[in-house]
Design an enzyme around this catalytic site. Structure first.
Site, PDB file in Angstrom:
ATOM      1  N   SER A 132       0.835  -1.188   0.000  1.00 31.89           N
ATOM      2  CA  SER A 132       0.000   0.000   0.000  1.00 31.89           C
ATOM      3  C   SER A 132       0.874   1.243   0.000  1.00 31.89           C
ATOM      4  CB  SER A 132      -0.908  -0.005   1.240  1.00 31.89           C
ATOM      5  OG  SER A 132      -1.827   1.060   1.190  1.00 31.89           O
ATOM      6  N   ASP A 133       0.350   2.311  -0.571  1.00 26.60           N
ATOM      7  CA  ASP A 133       1.048   3.585  -0.529  1.00 26.60           C
ATOM      8  C   ASP A 133       0.017   4.702  -0.459  1.00 26.60           C
ATOM      9  OD1 ASP A 133       3.874   4.663  -0.697  1.00 26.60           O
ATOM     10  OD2 ASP A 133       2.810   5.965  -2.092  1.00 26.60           O
TER      11      ASP A 133
END
Length: 194
Positions: free
Chosen positions: A75-76
C-alpha cells in the site's frame, strides 16, 4: 494462502488487524520491502501511487520465496495539493512548509492497495477529499514539535493530533490513515482470504 503485509507501518498493521474482525484465525506476517519511490517524469499522482503499491507488493512477494502460497498486500498513500504530490517531510522546515500550504484548503489523499500472488497482482485506488481549517504559525510550530508529522505523507496524521486541523472529509477515513478497509477486504475476498 499466507497473508503478508509489505509494510512496517503501525497504522497499516492496525487497520489490517481490524479486517479480521477479531477472529483468531485471521493472521498475517509483515515484511519490509525496499523500493525506489522516485516519481517518473510526467507520472500522474494516481499512476504514481498505484505503481508504488504494486511494486511494494511484488517486492514483498520476492521476500517470501520460501513461504507456501503467499499473498502480499502493498500500500502507498500520497497527499495531492493542486496536482503536487506532498510526500513525507524531509525535515521540520519541510513539514512546516507543507502544513502552511494545506492551511485553509482542500486536498486529496490517495491510497492504493495491491495484492500480489504468484500469478497476478490486483490494485485498487481510493481517493478522499480532506479540508483543513486555517492554521496559525503557533499551531504549526506546536504540531511539528510533537514530531507526529515527520513520518506521514502530507505532514499530518488524521488519527492523531493532526485530526484537530481537519474541517471535513469526503470519502474514506481509512484511506487517509493509510489502508482503505473496504477495498482491502474486497481484494482479500477475491483471493479467497477471509
Amino acid at each position: 494462502m499466507n497473508l503478508v503485509l509489505a509494510s512496517t507501518s503501525p497504522r497499516r498493521k492496525e487497520l489490517l488487524t481490524h479486517i479480521g474482525l477479531g477472529r483468531a484465525e485471521f493472521r498475517f506476517t509483515q515484511v519490509a520491502p525496499d523500493i525506489d519511490e522516485t516519481p517518473k517524469a510526467g507520472e500522474l499522482p494516481r499512476d504514481y501511487v498505484q505503481r508504488l503499491a504494486a511494486e511494494k507488493a511484488l517486492a514483498g512477494l520476492a521476500l517470501c520465496s520460501g513461504m507456501s502460497q503467499p499473498a502480499v498486500l502493498g500500500s502507498d498513500t500520497i497527499v495531492v495539493l493542486e496536482n503536487e504530490i506532498l510526500g513525507k517531510p524531509v525535515d521540520e522546515a519541510d513539514a512546516k512548509r507543507v502544513l502552511r500550504a494545506l492551511s485553509g484548503k482542500a486536498h486529496t489523499v490517495m491510497t492504493a492497495v495491491a495484492l500480489a500472488k504468484a500469478d497476478q497482482t490486483s490494485v485498487r485506488l481510493v481517493e478522499t477529499l480532506v479540508r483543513f481549517c486555517v492554521l496559525s504559525d503557533a499551531d504549526i510550530d506546536a504540531y511539528v514539535a510533537s514530531q507526529e508529522p515527520m513520518d506521514k505523507a502530507g505532514s499530518y496524521g488524521i488519527q492523531g493530533l493532526g485530526g484537530c486541523f481537519v474541517e471535513s472529509i469526503e470519502g474514506s477515513y481509512s484511506c487517509v490513515v493509510g489502508l482503505p478497509l473496504v477495498e482491502t477486504r474486497e481484494l482479500l475476498s477475491e483471493a479467497g482470504i477471509r
